[in-house]
Design a protein around this motif. Structure first.
Motif, PDB file in Angstrom:
ATOM      1  N   GLY A 137      48.329  55.260  45.303  1.00  0.00           N
ATOM      2  CA  GLY A 137      47.074  55.335  44.697  1.00  0.00           C
ATOM      3  C   GLY A 137      46.769  56.217  43.676  1.00  0.00           C
ATOM      4  O   GLY A 137      45.528  55.956  44.197  1.00  0.00           O
ATOM      5  N   GLY A 138      47.479  56.892  43.029  1.00  0.00           N
ATOM      6  CA  GLY A 138      46.996  57.288  41.569  1.00  0.00           C
ATOM      7  C   GLY A 138      46.245  57.232  40.802  1.00  0.00           C
ATOM      8  O   GLY A 138      46.000  57.017  39.343  1.00  0.00           O
ATOM      9  N   PHE A 139      46.632  54.701  40.226  1.00  0.00           N
ATOM     10  CA  PHE A 139      46.608  54.211  40.088  1.00  0.00           C
ATOM     11  C   PHE A 139      45.130  53.810  39.695  1.00  0.00           C
ATOM     12  O   PHE A 139      44.372  52.637  39.839  1.00  0.00           O
ATOM     13  CB  PHE A 139      47.757  53.581  38.908  1.00  0.00           C
ATOM     14  CG  PHE A 139      48.682  54.139  38.356  1.00  0.00           C
ATOM     15  CD1 PHE A 139      48.406  55.606  37.526  1.00  0.00           C
ATOM     16  CD2 PHE A 139      50.054  53.757  38.808  1.00  0.00           C
ATOM     17  CE1 PHE A 139      49.496  55.961  37.008  1.00  0.00           C
ATOM     18  CE2 PHE A 139      51.013  54.627  38.068  1.00  0.00           C
ATOM     19  CZ  PHE A 139      50.971  54.948  37.356  1.00  0.00           C
ATOM     20  N   SER A 140      44.559  53.475  41.322  1.00  0.00           N
ATOM     21  CA  SER A 140      43.491  52.706  41.681  1.00  0.00           C
ATOM     22  C   SER A 140      42.494  52.623  40.842  1.00  0.00           C
ATOM     23  O   SER A 140      42.131  53.769  40.232  1.00  0.00           O
ATOM     24  CB  SER A 140      43.129  53.411  43.073  1.00  0.00           C
ATOM     25  OG  SER A 140      44.391  53.539  43.839  1.00  0.00           O
ATOM     26  N   GLY A 141      42.218  51.627  40.486  1.00  0.00           N
ATOM     27  CA  GLY A 141      40.820  51.482  39.534  1.00  0.00           C
ATOM     28  C   GLY A 141      41.413  51.775  38.151  1.00  0.00           C
ATOM     29  O   GLY A 141      40.455  51.206  36.559  1.00  0.00           O
ATOM     30  N   GLY A 195      52.854  48.551  39.471  1.00  0.00           N
ATOM     31  CA  GLY A 195      53.772  47.459  39.848  1.00  0.00           C
ATOM     32  C   GLY A 195      55.235  47.012  39.638  1.00  0.00           C
ATOM     33  O   GLY A 195      56.090  46.916  40.554  1.00  0.00           O
ATOM     34  N   PHE A 196      54.763  46.465  38.385  1.00  0.00           N
ATOM     35  CA  PHE A 196      55.923  46.641  37.356  1.00  0.00           C
ATOM     36  C   PHE A 196      57.393  47.498  37.543  1.00  0.00           C
ATOM     37  O   PHE A 196      58.546  46.942  37.990  1.00  0.00           O
ATOM     38  CB  PHE A 196      56.350  45.839  36.184  1.00  0.00           C
ATOM     39  CG  PHE A 196      56.838  45.582  35.057  1.00  0.00           C
ATOM     40  CD1 PHE A 196      57.250  44.346  35.152  1.00  0.00           C
ATOM     41  CD2 PHE A 196      57.478  46.479  34.739  1.00  0.00           C
ATOM     42  CE1 PHE A 196      58.656  44.203  34.565  1.00  0.00           C
ATOM     43  CE2 PHE A 196      58.641  45.938  33.639  1.00  0.00           C
ATOM     44  CZ  PHE A 196      59.439  45.115  33.833  1.00  0.00           C
ATOM     45  N   VAL A 197      57.387  48.609  37.182  1.00  0.00           N
ATOM     46  CA  VAL A 197      58.127  49.562  37.399  1.00  0.00           C
ATOM     47  C   VAL A 197      58.814  50.211  38.718  1.00  0.00           C
ATOM     48  O   VAL A 197      59.347  49.584  39.665  1.00  0.00           O
ATOM     49  CB  VAL A 197      57.385  50.658  37.065  1.00  0.00           C
ATOM     50  CG1 VAL A 197      58.341  52.071  37.512  1.00  0.00           C
ATOM     51  CG2 VAL A 197      57.298  50.630  35.427  1.00  0.00           C
ATOM     52  N   LEU A 198      57.917  49.559  39.860  1.00  0.00           N
ATOM     53  CA  LEU A 198      58.524  49.379  40.746  1.00  0.00           C
ATOM     54  C   LEU A 198      58.913  48.452  41.303  1.00  0.00           C
ATOM     55  O   LEU A 198      60.249  49.031  42.040  1.00  0.00           O
ATOM     56  CB  LEU A 198      57.125  49.572  42.023  1.00  0.00           C
ATOM     57  CG  LEU A 198      57.295  49.845  43.848  1.00  0.00           C
ATOM     58  CD1 LEU A 198      57.837  51.033  44.010  1.00  0.00           C
ATOM     59  CD2 LEU A 198      56.477  49.911  44.602  1.00  0.00           C
ATOM     60  N   GLY A 199      58.601  47.163  41.101  1.00  0.00           N
ATOM     61  CA  GLY A 199      60.003  45.861  41.399  1.00  0.00           C
ATOM     62  C   GLY A 199      60.866  46.686  40.447  1.00  0.00           C
ATOM     63  O   GLY A 199      62.644  46.742  41.315  1.00  0.00           O
ATOM     64  N   LEU A 200      60.862  47.004  39.456  1.00  0.00           N
ATOM     65  CA  LEU A 200      62.067  47.353  38.317  1.00  0.00           C
ATOM     66  C   LEU A 200      62.844  48.133  39.315  1.00  0.00           C
ATOM     67  O   LEU A 200      64.609  47.879  38.727  1.00  0.00           O
ATOM     68  CB  LEU A 200      61.913  47.991  36.749  1.00  0.00           C
ATOM     69  CG  LEU A 200      62.608  47.883  36.072  1.00  0.00           C
ATOM     70  CD1 LEU A 200      63.385  46.503  35.965  1.00  0.00           C
ATOM     71  CD2 LEU A 200      61.978  49.175  34.351  1.00  0.00           C
ATOM     72  N   LEU A 201      62.172  49.466  39.475  1.00  0.00           N
ATOM     73  CA  LEU A 201      63.713  50.080  40.524  1.00  0.00           C
ATOM     74  C   LEU A 201      64.407  49.444  41.664  1.00  0.00           C
ATOM     75  O   LEU A 201      64.892  49.828  42.106  1.00  0.00           O
ATOM     76  CB  LEU A 201      62.421  51.511  40.765  1.00  0.00           C
ATOM     77  CG  LEU A 201      62.350  52.196  39.770  1.00  0.00           C
ATOM     78  CD1 LEU A 201      61.046  53.669  40.581  1.00  0.00           C
ATOM     79  CD2 LEU A 201      63.829  53.002  39.099  1.00  0.00           C
ATOM     80  N   THR A 202      63.715  48.750  42.665  1.00  0.00           N
ATOM     81  CA  THR A 202      64.092  47.977  43.224  1.00  0.00           C
ATOM     82  C   THR A 202      65.696  47.405  43.461  1.00  0.00           C
ATOM     83  O   THR A 202      66.597  47.244  43.936  1.00  0.00           O
ATOM     84  CB  THR A 202      62.817  47.121  43.889  1.00  0.00           C
ATOM     85  OG1 THR A 202      61.697  47.679  44.461  1.00  0.00           O
ATOM     86  CG2 THR A 202      63.478  46.824  45.704  1.00  0.00           C
TER      87      THR A 202
END
Length: 67
Positions: free
Chosen positions: A23-27, A36-43
């Motif tokens: 949650g460091g990017f909230s707001g 979210g894109f980077v997390l999907g890419l890492l997956t």
């Protein structure tokens, strides 16, 4: 891609994904979407790397043409 490029790049992506998850990017709209894109890419990269690693140790005999 050589190791001198890949390791720092994947390290950055991993830290960026962890910040997103916790949650460091909230707001921050763009950073939230990028996280979210980077997390999907890492997956996807983790699945591909795991498959490639496992294929090398499976012992199918595909490399030398024997069955």
């Amino acid at each position: 891609m050589n190791r001198l490029t890949a390791l720092p790049l994947f390290g950055f992506f991993t830290v960026f994904g962890l910040v997103y998850v916790f949650g460091g990017f909230s707001g921050v709209p763009f950073a939230d979407r990028a996280g979210g894109f980077v997390l999907g890419l890492l997956t996807i990269l983790a699945m591909v790397a795991g498959f490639a690693f496992a294929k090398g140790y499976r012992g199918d005999g595909d490399e030398d043409g024997s069955a």
